[in-house]
Design an enzyme around this catalytic site. Structure first.
Site, PDB file in Angstrom:
ATOM      1  N   ARG A 283       0.826  -1.213   0.000  1.00  0.00           N
ATOM      2  CA  ARG A 283       0.000   0.000   0.000  1.00  0.00           C
ATOM      3  C   ARG A 283       0.861   1.265   0.000  1.00  0.00           C
ATOM      4  NH1 ARG A 283      -5.135  -1.968   3.655  1.00  0.00           N
ATOM      5  NH2 ARG A 283      -6.263  -2.728   1.841  1.00  0.00           N
TER       6      ARG A 283
ATOM      7  N   LYS B  16     -19.772 -15.819   0.832  1.00  0.00           N
ATOM      8  CA  LYS B  16     -21.214 -15.568   0.921  1.00  0.00           C
ATOM      9  C   LYS B  16     -21.848 -15.107  -0.371  1.00  0.00           C
ATOM     10  CE  LYS B  16     -21.754 -14.377   5.754  1.00  0.00           C
ATOM     11  NZ  LYS B  16     -22.103 -13.282   6.655  1.00  0.00           N
TER      12      LYS B  16
ATOM     13  N   GLY C  40     -10.317  -8.231  -1.133  1.00  0.00           N
ATOM     14  CA  GLY C  40      -9.127  -8.337  -0.291  1.00  0.00           C
ATOM     15  C   GLY C  40      -8.534  -9.727  -0.278  1.00  0.00           C
TER      16      GLY C  40
ATOM     17  N   GLY D 216     -13.192  -4.018   0.103  1.00  0.00           N
ATOM     18  CA  GLY D 216     -14.616  -3.668   0.138  1.00  0.00           C
ATOM     19  C   GLY D 216     -15.000  -2.639  -0.909  1.00  0.00           C
TER      20      GLY D 216
HETATM   21  P1  ADP Z   1     -12.812 -11.299  -1.115  1.00  0.00           P
HETATM   22  O1  ADP Z   1     -12.183 -10.717   0.123  1.00  0.00           O
HETATM   23  O2  ADP Z   1     -11.790 -11.569  -2.178  1.00  0.00           O
HETATM   24  O3  ADP Z   1     -13.972 -10.483  -1.606  1.00  0.00           O
HETATM   25  P2  ADP Z   1     -14.472 -13.084   0.407  1.00  0.00           P
HETATM   26  O4  ADP Z   1     -14.159 -12.301   1.626  1.00  0.00           O
HETATM   27  O5  ADP Z   1     -15.843 -13.022  -0.141  1.00  0.00           O
HETATM   28  O6  ADP Z   1     -13.407 -12.744  -0.749  1.00  0.00           O
HETATM   29  O7  ADP Z   1     -14.224 -14.637   0.662  1.00  0.00           O
HETATM   30  C1  ADP Z   1     -13.001 -15.124   1.125  1.00  0.00           C
HETATM   31  C2  ADP Z   1     -13.248 -16.215   2.137  1.00  0.00           C
HETATM   32  O8  ADP Z   1     -14.077 -17.222   1.590  1.00  0.00           O
HETATM   33  C3  ADP Z   1     -11.967 -16.882   2.546  1.00  0.00           C
HETATM   34  O9  ADP Z   1     -11.779 -16.674   3.918  1.00  0.00           O
HETATM   35  C4  ADP Z   1     -12.202 -18.356   2.228  1.00  0.00           C
HETATM   36  O10 ADP Z   1     -11.682 -19.220   3.212  1.00  0.00           O
HETATM   37  C5  ADP Z   1     -13.699 -18.437   2.195  1.00  0.00           C
HETATM   38  N1  ADP Z   1     -14.159 -19.592   1.418  1.00  0.00           N
HETATM   39  C6  ADP Z   1     -14.019 -19.819   0.111  1.00  0.00           C
HETATM   40  N2  ADP Z   1     -14.528 -21.018  -0.216  1.00  0.00           N
HETATM   41  C7  ADP Z   1     -15.000 -21.569   0.925  1.00  0.00           C
HETATM   42  C8  ADP Z   1     -15.630 -22.810   1.247  1.00  0.00           C
HETATM   43  N3  ADP Z   1     -15.889 -23.725   0.302  1.00  0.00           N
HETATM   44  N4  ADP Z   1     -15.985 -23.025   2.537  1.00  0.00           N
HETATM   45  C9  ADP Z   1     -15.720 -22.098   3.475  1.00  0.00           C
HETATM   46  N5  ADP Z   1     -15.136 -20.922   3.239  1.00  0.00           N
HETATM   47  C10 ADP Z   1     -14.768 -20.656   1.976  1.00  0.00           C
HETATM   48 MG    MG Z   2     -12.778 -10.819   2.191  1.00  0.00          MG
END
Ligand code: ADP
Ligand code: MG
Length: 400
Positions: A38, A203, A356, A379
């Protein structure tokens, strides 16, 4: 279009002072910076300003302190930034506005001051107008280069922009902010096709906006991660003890109706009984998930299917890991997808990664340099992709 710092006449900047909001929210361990991405990302804007002879006053938050917290001081950041820039950076530890103003006055033209963590003052997160106004009096122009907090309306972001404009000054986007917008917004507005979206993570509910926004624009949308589990359940598959959102089943169903063949779900998965490194895992078809099984990654057939889709794409947008990538070996699906995106970019495709955890996964795989753009804003990038307004951006001066 918002005004950018690149559009300011350099001769105007000479002997003027720019108040610059950066995102120096870096990970610290025992006062040591463990990842300085960063800080590096802010360098182009800081060099542009100081090369033109402007004095720079830097503002950033770090962590979520309640009041002053020595462990979250920006002092170590000032030191590291000075090394990266090869110029002195004066750290201003005081919080009292008069003392801050005095310290800033002592910095020479072309010099840099870094103020203490903005969140040591309650007024930052509360978007206190008085606090924003006191920061605005420190300079002649406000530059917002903190894309990572562009989705927040804080005194040091949108509040400061409004206060600077109220004083007759401009509030402009920094080079990093402008670059993020160029890739996340503009490049994907009219993408070269085929355009493939890849979504994963934990999610469905938190990313409804992104799924809907992408479904309307992509040629196909590959879904992995725990997000896919909710679709599996909606289709009547057994998901055992996997992470799933039972209250989003109707939503998943309507998204599948809307997406039709463009929405591509995994065909196999890796399951384990426990989420710990080295836990025994098996690859199974979707109909074979047992009661004690947790789906932890996309399976090998899915990886091949997704890789082929990515390989034939001219534009790719990815958000959300394909599995529990923090735990080996459940990172294999995510790494396979990261490799496929990097290979597509090597061949000239546009590859953009937001989120992230997704950014952390490609960094860890050592593939970030090969991808066209890895967003620095977690975010904020998700909000932007979903088409939401970003206060940190909306508050800036419009291009004439
Ligand atoms: P980003 O930060 O890139 O937007 P998210 O925060 O939505 O991504 O998701 C990341 C999280 O999703 C990670 O902590 C990962 O462990 C979890 N994750 C991905 N696939 C699974 C799964 N099949 N079961 C449980 N957690 C999962
Ligand atoms: Mg995340």
């Amino acid at each position: 279009m918002k005004k950018s710092v690149a559009g300011i006449d350099p001769s105007w900047l000479r002997d003027r002072t720019a108040v610059v909001r950066v995102d120096f929210n870096v990970p610290l361990e025992g006062g040591r910076i463990t990842d300085d991405h960063r800080l590096r990302a802010a360098v182009p804007t800081l060099e542009l300003l100081t090369d033109a002879g402007a004095k720079v006053v830097l503002l950033s938050h770090l962590g979520r302190p309640e009041g002053r917290d020595p462990e979250l001081s920006l002092a170590p950041v000032a030191e590291r930034l000075a090394e990266l820039l090869g110029r002195p950076v004066r750290f201003v530890g005081e919080l009292d506005p008069a003392k801050v103003a005095q310290a800033v006055a002592e910095v020479p033209a072309g010099g840099i001051a870094l103020l203490e963590n903005t969140r040591f003052l309650d007024g930052d997160a509360d978007n206190d107008a008085g606090l924003a106004a006191s920061w605005a009096t420190l300079g002649d122009v406000f530059v917002n280069d903190a894309f990572g907090v562009a989705h927040r309306a804080h005194a040091s972001t949108s509040g400061l922009a409004q206060a600077m404009i109220a004083r007759g000054g401009d509030a402009v986007a920094g080079l990093l902010m402008a670059k993020e917008l160029r890739f996340l917004e503009e490049a994907l507005r009219d993408p070269e096709r085929p355009f493939t979206g890849i979504l994963g993570g934990s999610k469905v509910s938190g990313k409804i906006g992104v799924i809907s926004a992408l479904l309307g624009r992509v040629d196909r949308l590959l879904i992995g991660g725990a997000m896919a589990n909710t679709f599996f359940l909606a289709l009547g598959h057994h998901v055992g003890s996997s992470l799933v959102e039972e209250d989003s089943l109707d939503l998943a169903t309507s998204l599948m109706e809307e997406g039709g063949e463009r929405l591509v779900l995994p065909v196999d998965c890796v399951v384990a009984h426990e989420l710990r490194p080295g836990a025994s895992a098996r690859t199974v078809a979707l109909c074979e998930v047992g009661d004690d099984d947790k789906i932890v990654d996309i399976g090998p057939e899915t990886r091949a299917l997704f890789r082929a889709a990515i390989a034939s794409s001219k534009s790719i947008l990815w958000n959300g890991p394909m599995g529990v990538f923090e735990i080996e070996p459940f990172d294999e699906g995510t790494i396979a997808i990261a490799e496929a995106v990097a290979e597509a970019c090597d061949r000239g495709a546009l590859g953009v990664i937001g989120g992230g955890d997704s950014a952390a996964a490609v960094e860890r795989a050592g593939l970030a340099d090969r991808v066209t753009h890895v967003s620095t804003g977690g975010g904020a990038s998700i909000k932007l992709l979903a088409g939401s307004r970003l206060p940190g951006l909306d508050s800036l001066t419009d291009e004439a």
